[in-house]
Design an enzyme around this catalytic site. Structure first.
Site, mmCIF file in Angstrom:
data_model
loop_
_atom_site.group_PDB
_atom_site.id
_atom_site.type_symbol
_atom_site.label_atom_id
_atom_site.label_comp_id
_atom_site.label_asym_id
_atom_site.label_seq_id
_atom_site.Cartn_x
_atom_site.Cartn_y
_atom_site.Cartn_z
ATOM 1 N N GLN A 1 -17.992 -7.086 -2.510
ATOM 2 C CA GLN A 1 -17.132 -7.926 -3.202
ATOM 3 C C GLN A 1 -16.802 -9.157 -2.736
ATOM 4 O O GLN A 1 -15.695 -10.023 -3.451
ATOM 5 C CB GLN A 1 -15.917 -6.903 -3.715
ATOM 6 C CG GLN A 1 -15.058 -6.744 -2.426
ATOM 7 C CD GLN A 1 -13.972 -5.676 -2.741
ATOM 8 O OE1 GLN A 1 -14.340 -4.608 -2.956
ATOM 9 N NE2 GLN A 1 -12.758 -6.354 -3.036
ATOM 10 N N HIS B 1 0.966 -1.231 0.044
ATOM 11 C CA HIS B 1 0.025 0.027 0.047
ATOM 12 C C HIS B 1 0.783 1.261 -0.018
ATOM 13 O O HIS B 1 0.832 2.252 -0.775
ATOM 14 C CB HIS B 1 -0.867 0.042 0.984
ATOM 15 C CG HIS B 1 -1.878 -0.923 1.302
ATOM 16 N ND1 HIS B 1 -1.856 -2.126 1.938
ATOM 17 C CD2 HIS B 1 -3.129 -1.339 0.405
ATOM 18 C CE1 HIS B 1 -3.151 -2.899 1.777
ATOM 19 N NE2 HIS B 1 -3.805 -2.410 0.913
#
Ligand code: PAF
Length: 282
Positions: free
Chosen positions: A61, A37
């Site tokens: 999701q 990240h």
């Protein structure tokens, strides 16, 4: 760093930034942050005046409720990582109602077939969920550019397609896979693996490198057999799929063509943890 916990506060914050003419770079996440990240924020910082991240574990999701439940969550640790990185100006941590005011449901998208390949086959509805949350986050954050890891290469392609179809004015940038020293692609799911299993999982990257060496001298059928053999001999590992696909259409190929680019895609389940990786073939 601003920690923004609802949509109204975000709206005011974005309005102020837009008034000042700031260029916004955005990297959405589901938390459980790691160095992968940080590499997105580094890229975003180079190209923008302001870097915003979001942390939201998006229920739509996940096609497997157990996977959603087990997804690692530690907001305080994540906020500390963001603060200490010095790379992020604001983090948006919405409540579910900020994203799904009525019902946590996906929209249905036509991603020109990209959604039917690989992960689309293994995880029905997954990409509608990703498209829905990313579109909504883009509408709220209004970034100029957004950054996604190439580890989820199909997700990156889907998001580019969603932007093309919705005409949202966001430039999408793919950031190369961030790997541990042993080659394992960093993922929030790796937290669920014991150290010795993380070490054993380096075989995934080693295999992709072998595939790259074999590429163009060995047939794809033979490469697939070799990869299957490698994982048949690994205890506690299950090869869910391995294939070589055209990088643009993501359609699996049985033959190489000189004028097209290809990428190898692999999913291996290690002690119940689903690890995904890919490599561009030179
Ligand atoms: O890659 C992820 O972490 C998620 O799929 C994303 C893009 C943040 C959407 O929930």
């Amino acid at each position: 760093m601003e920690v923004i916990r609802n949509r109204k506060v975000l709206q005011d914050f974005i309005e102020r930034q837009k008034e000042m003419g700031k260029r916004i770079g955005f990297a959405p996440t589901m938390g459980a942050l790691h160095k992968g990240h940080l590499s997105l924020y580094e890229e975003a910082k180079k190209e923008n005046d302001l870097v915003i991240s979001s942390i939201f574990v998006n229920p739509t999701q996940f096609n497997n409720p157990e996977d959603l439940e087990k997804y690692p969550r530690d907001i305080n640790r994540d906020i500390l990582i963001l603060e200490n990185s010095g790379l992020v100006d604001a983090v948006y941590i919405p409540e579910i109602a900020d994203i799904y005011p009525e019902k946590a449901e996906s929209k249905h998208y036509d991603f020109d077939g990209l959604e039917n390949e690989m992960e689309g086959k293994s995880r029905p509805g997954h990409f509608d969920g990703v498209g829905t949350v990313v579109e909504e986050l883009f509408r709220q954050v209004q970034p100029d550019s957004a950054y996604f890891g190439e580890k989820d290469f199909q997700q990156l392609a889907i998001i580019k397609k969603m932007v093309e179809k919705t005409h949202l004015p966001v430039k999408i940038t793919g950031v190369p896979i961030y790997r541990a020293e042993n080659g394992l692609a960093l993922s929030s799911r790796n937290q669920r693996l014991h150290e010795d299993r993380k070490e054993a999982s380096k075989i995934i990257y080693e295999t992709l490198n072998k595939v790259n060496d074999w590429f163009r001298t060995v047939t794809i059928a033979e490469i697939k057999e070799r990869v299957t053999d490698i994982f048949d001999n690994q205890q506690g590992m299950h090869l869910e799929y391995f294939l070589i696909a055209d990088e643009n259409t993501l359609k699996e190929t049985d033959f190489f063509y000189k004028d097209r680019s290809f990428r190898a895609f692999i999913v291996v389940v290690v002690d119940g943890v689903r690890l995904i990786d890919n490599m561009h073939l030179d």
